[in-house]
Design a protein around this motif. Structure first.
Motif, PDB file in Angstrom:
ATOM      1  N   ILE A   1      34.474  32.167  -6.037  1.00  0.00           N
ATOM      2  CA  ILE A   1      34.330  31.670  -4.507  1.00  0.00           C
ATOM      3  C   ILE A   1      33.105  31.216  -3.946  1.00  0.00           C
ATOM      4  O   ILE A   1      32.165  32.235  -3.767  1.00  0.00           O
ATOM      5  CB  ILE A   1      35.088  32.365  -3.602  1.00  0.00           C
ATOM      6  CG1 ILE A   1      36.524  32.687  -3.981  1.00  0.00           C
ATOM      7  CG2 ILE A   1      35.204  31.663  -2.273  1.00  0.00           C
ATOM      8  CD1 ILE A   1      37.431  33.622  -3.299  1.00  0.00           C
ATOM      9  N   PHE A   2      32.424  30.098  -4.042  1.00  0.00           N
ATOM     10  CA  PHE A   2      30.997  29.875  -3.710  1.00  0.00           C
ATOM     11  C   PHE A   2      30.825  30.077  -2.113  1.00  0.00           C
ATOM     12  O   PHE A   2      31.747  30.201  -1.379  1.00  0.00           O
ATOM     13  CB  PHE A   2      30.712  28.565  -4.226  1.00  0.00           C
ATOM     14  CG  PHE A   2      30.536  28.370  -5.773  1.00  0.00           C
ATOM     15  CD1 PHE A   2      29.221  28.352  -6.005  1.00  0.00           C
ATOM     16  CD2 PHE A   2      31.577  28.391  -6.647  1.00  0.00           C
ATOM     17  CE1 PHE A   2      29.066  28.350  -7.610  1.00  0.00           C
ATOM     18  CE2 PHE A   2      31.442  28.555  -8.036  1.00  0.00           C
ATOM     19  CZ  PHE A   2      30.019  28.298  -8.597  1.00  0.00           C
ATOM     20  N   GLN A   3      29.619  29.858  -1.801  1.00  0.00           N
ATOM     21  CA  GLN A   3      29.050  30.287  -0.519  1.00  0.00           C
ATOM     22  C   GLN A   3      29.842  29.575   0.239  1.00  0.00           C
ATOM     23  O   GLN A   3      29.982  28.404   0.364  1.00  0.00           O
ATOM     24  CB  GLN A   3      27.437  30.143  -0.392  1.00  0.00           C
ATOM     25  CG  GLN A   3      26.934  28.941  -0.833  1.00  0.00           C
ATOM     26  CD  GLN A   3      26.575  28.919  -2.406  1.00  0.00           C
ATOM     27  OE1 GLN A   3      27.345  29.629  -3.163  1.00  0.00           O
ATOM     28  NE2 GLN A   3      25.599  27.830  -2.640  1.00  0.00           N
ATOM     29  N   PHE A   4      29.853  29.893   1.809  1.00  0.00           N
ATOM     30  CA  PHE A   4      30.247  29.100   3.006  1.00  0.00           C
ATOM     31  C   PHE A   4      31.747  28.758   2.813  1.00  0.00           C
ATOM     32  O   PHE A   4      32.086  27.867   3.836  1.00  0.00           O
ATOM     33  CB  PHE A   4      29.269  27.871   3.269  1.00  0.00           C
ATOM     34  CG  PHE A   4      27.772  28.198   3.427  1.00  0.00           C
ATOM     35  CD1 PHE A   4      27.511  28.961   4.454  1.00  0.00           C
ATOM     36  CD2 PHE A   4      26.971  27.871   2.402  1.00  0.00           C
ATOM     37  CE1 PHE A   4      26.360  29.308   4.604  1.00  0.00           C
ATOM     38  CE2 PHE A   4      25.614  28.445   2.558  1.00  0.00           C
ATOM     39  CZ  PHE A   4      25.376  28.901   3.541  1.00  0.00           C
ATOM     40  N   ALA A   5      32.617  29.053   1.877  1.00  0.00           N
ATOM     41  CA  ALA A   5      33.873  28.850   1.887  1.00  0.00           C
ATOM     42  C   ALA A   5      34.791  29.621   3.057  1.00  0.00           C
ATOM     43  O   ALA A   5      34.272  30.671   3.610  1.00  0.00           O
ATOM     44  CB  ALA A   5      34.529  29.176   0.900  1.00  0.00           C
ATOM     45  N   SER A   6      35.627  28.995   3.888  1.00  0.00           N
ATOM     46  CA  SER A   6      36.755  29.655   4.895  1.00  0.00           C
ATOM     47  C   SER A   6      38.137  29.483   4.253  1.00  0.00           C
ATOM     48  O   SER A   6      38.429  28.593   4.262  1.00  0.00           O
ATOM     49  CB  SER A   6      36.434  28.623   6.051  1.00  0.00           C
ATOM     50  OG  SER A   6      37.212  29.343   7.122  1.00  0.00           O
ATOM     51  N   LEU A   7      38.480  31.120   4.081  1.00  0.00           N
ATOM     52  CA  LEU A   7      40.065  31.078   3.370  1.00  0.00           C
ATOM     53  C   LEU A   7      40.536  31.905   4.486  1.00  0.00           C
ATOM     54  O   LEU A   7      40.246  33.024   4.894  1.00  0.00           O
ATOM     55  CB  LEU A   7      39.701  31.593   2.042  1.00  0.00           C
ATOM     56  CG  LEU A   7      38.774  31.030   1.298  1.00  0.00           C
ATOM     57  CD1 LEU A   7      38.787  31.590  -0.255  1.00  0.00           C
ATOM     58  CD2 LEU A   7      39.211  29.606   0.904  1.00  0.00           C
ATOM     59  N   GLY A   8      41.883  31.413   4.591  1.00  0.00           N
ATOM     60  CA  GLY A   8      42.758  32.124   5.372  1.00  0.00           C
ATOM     61  C   GLY A   8      42.750  32.131   7.076  1.00  0.00           C
ATOM     62  O   GLY A   8      43.501  32.716   7.887  1.00  0.00           O
ATOM     63  N   ALA A   9      42.209  30.895   7.317  1.00  0.00           N
ATOM     64  CA  ALA A   9      41.979  30.881   8.792  1.00  0.00           C
ATOM     65  C   ALA A   9      43.440  30.294   9.292  1.00  0.00           C
ATOM     66  O   ALA A   9      44.299  29.591   8.513  1.00  0.00           O
ATOM     67  CB  ALA A   9      41.006  29.810   9.208  1.00  0.00           C
ATOM     68  N   GLN A  10      43.626  30.489  10.688  1.00  0.00           N
ATOM     69  CA  GLN A  10      44.809  29.758  11.162  1.00  0.00           C
ATOM     70  C   GLN A  10      45.333  28.494  11.004  1.00  0.00           C
ATOM     71  O   GLN A  10      44.243  27.747  10.753  1.00  0.00           O
ATOM     72  CB  GLN A  10      44.921  30.178  12.699  1.00  0.00           C
ATOM     73  CG  GLN A  10      45.068  31.597  13.156  1.00  0.00           C
ATOM     74  CD  GLN A  10      45.194  31.655  14.563  1.00  0.00           C
ATOM     75  OE1 GLN A  10      44.962  30.656  15.550  1.00  0.00           O
ATOM     76  NE2 GLN A  10      45.185  33.102  15.225  1.00  0.00           N
ATOM     77  N   PRO A  11      46.487  28.134  10.461  1.00  0.00           N
ATOM     78  CA  PRO A  11      46.616  26.411  10.623  1.00  0.00           C
ATOM     79  C   PRO A  11      46.040  25.698  11.694  1.00  0.00           C
ATOM     80  O   PRO A  11      46.418  26.111  12.603  1.00  0.00           O
ATOM     81  CB  PRO A  11      48.272  26.520  10.252  1.00  0.00           C
ATOM     82  CG  PRO A  11      48.831  27.612  11.043  1.00  0.00           C
ATOM     83  CD  PRO A  11      47.742  28.892  10.888  1.00  0.00           C
ATOM     84  N   GLN A  12      45.934  24.637  11.403  1.00  0.00           N
ATOM     85  CA  GLN A  12      45.499  23.522  12.463  1.00  0.00           C
ATOM     86  C   GLN A  12      46.799  22.850  12.819  1.00  0.00           C
ATOM     87  O   GLN A  12      46.885  21.551  12.587  1.00  0.00           O
ATOM     88  CB  GLN A  12      44.479  22.640  11.862  1.00  0.00           C
ATOM     89  CG  GLN A  12      42.984  23.169  11.487  1.00  0.00           C
ATOM     90  CD  GLN A  12      41.850  22.280  10.950  1.00  0.00           C
ATOM     91  OE1 GLN A  12      41.272  21.916  11.698  1.00  0.00           O
ATOM     92  NE2 GLN A  12      42.223  22.133   9.832  1.00  0.00           N
TER      93      GLN A  12
END
Length: 262
Positions: free
Chosen positions: A58-69
């Motif tokens: 997993i490379f830098q600055f990824a956002s995983l698992g945030a609330q659904p839009q």
């Protein structure tokens, strides 16, 4: 653990395998599980009920698992599940699911996911896929095994992308894409069979001939969809090696609520 950088913020409740690596300034939430030998780059944020398997990069600055839009989301306990040996490049955003669907967003194994890819709530991504830069999957999208999606492609919510497909650069996917096909454009158009991909995966000449026959029946004979399906289902009588591929195609068409690209 020595392989968690001193500047990373890791909740004590997070479950991090001792062989995983967490980079500088990463933030890991309390309901996160990260498997063996997975590496998390600098400044990543992994939150929510997120489970990540083994040997992922997993490379830098990824956002995983945030609330659904999704405006309907009201804080329900939904999940993101990521399998093994995936490459997830910079600035990717994967959201958790919603209770209106499966309540889980799922990414399988051995996927190559390039920078700025968005995988929205309740998407189901198979194995061995390639999602090029800026691919955007709206909610509830299914992506079959070995599919390749070109950069800057947008996939409308609830669309299905079949196994072994190739979607060209900057396409608008507003219909289901049947297995084995090459499509591109806006509006989306079927260009032929994904011969390069099938040969790379060691499909026999006999199987490829049957897949080309399916393409001909669907797109070149002027048949209605039901007529084409009936003719496709008859193919194994003279092409027995095509039985599994025919079954895959028929099940895909039968399960299409949006209609297939045609």
């Amino acid at each position: 653990m020595s392989n968690i950088h001193a500047t990373a913020i890791v909740d004590p409740a997070a479950r991090i395998d001792p062989t995983a690596t967490i980079g500088p300034y990463a933030v890991i939430g309390p309901e996160v599980s990260i498997g063996a030998r997975t590496t998390v780059g600098a400044h990543c944020v992994i939150e929510g009920r997120t489970t990540i398997g083994e040997d992922n990069r997993i490379f830098q600055f990824a956002s995983l698992g945030a609330q659904p839009q999704d405006k309907k989301y009201a804080g329900e306990p939904t999940e993101l599940v990521i399998g093994h040996r995936n490459t997830i490049r910079e600035f990717c955003t994967f959201n958790t699911g919603t209770v209106q669907d499966r309540a889980v967003t799922r990414v399988g194994d051995d996927n190559w996911i390039m920078a700025y890819v968005h995988i929205a709530h309740d998407c189901q991504v198979g194995n061995q896929t390639t999602l090029a830069n800026n691919t955007t999957l709206a909610g509830h999208v299914d992506v079959g095994d070995w599919a390749t999606v070109g950069g800057l492609t947008g996939v409308l919510q609830r669309m299905r992308i079949g196994a072994h497909t190739m979607i060209g650069f900057a396409s608008h996917v507003g219909k289901d894409v049947p297995p084995f096909m090459v499509v591109d454009g806006n509006p989306l158009a079927v260009r032929g069979v994904n011969l390069v991909g099938l040969r790379r995966r060691a499909f026999s000449d006999e199987r490829i001939a049957a897949i080309r026959e399916m393409h001909k029946l669907l797109y070149r004979q002027g048949l209605t969809l039901e007529q084409a399906r009936a003719a496709i289902m008859a193919l194994p009588e003279k092409m027995p090696q095509a039985r599994d591929d025919v079954a895959l195609m028929d099940a895909f068409i039968a399960g299409s609520s949006a209609g297939i690209a045609r």
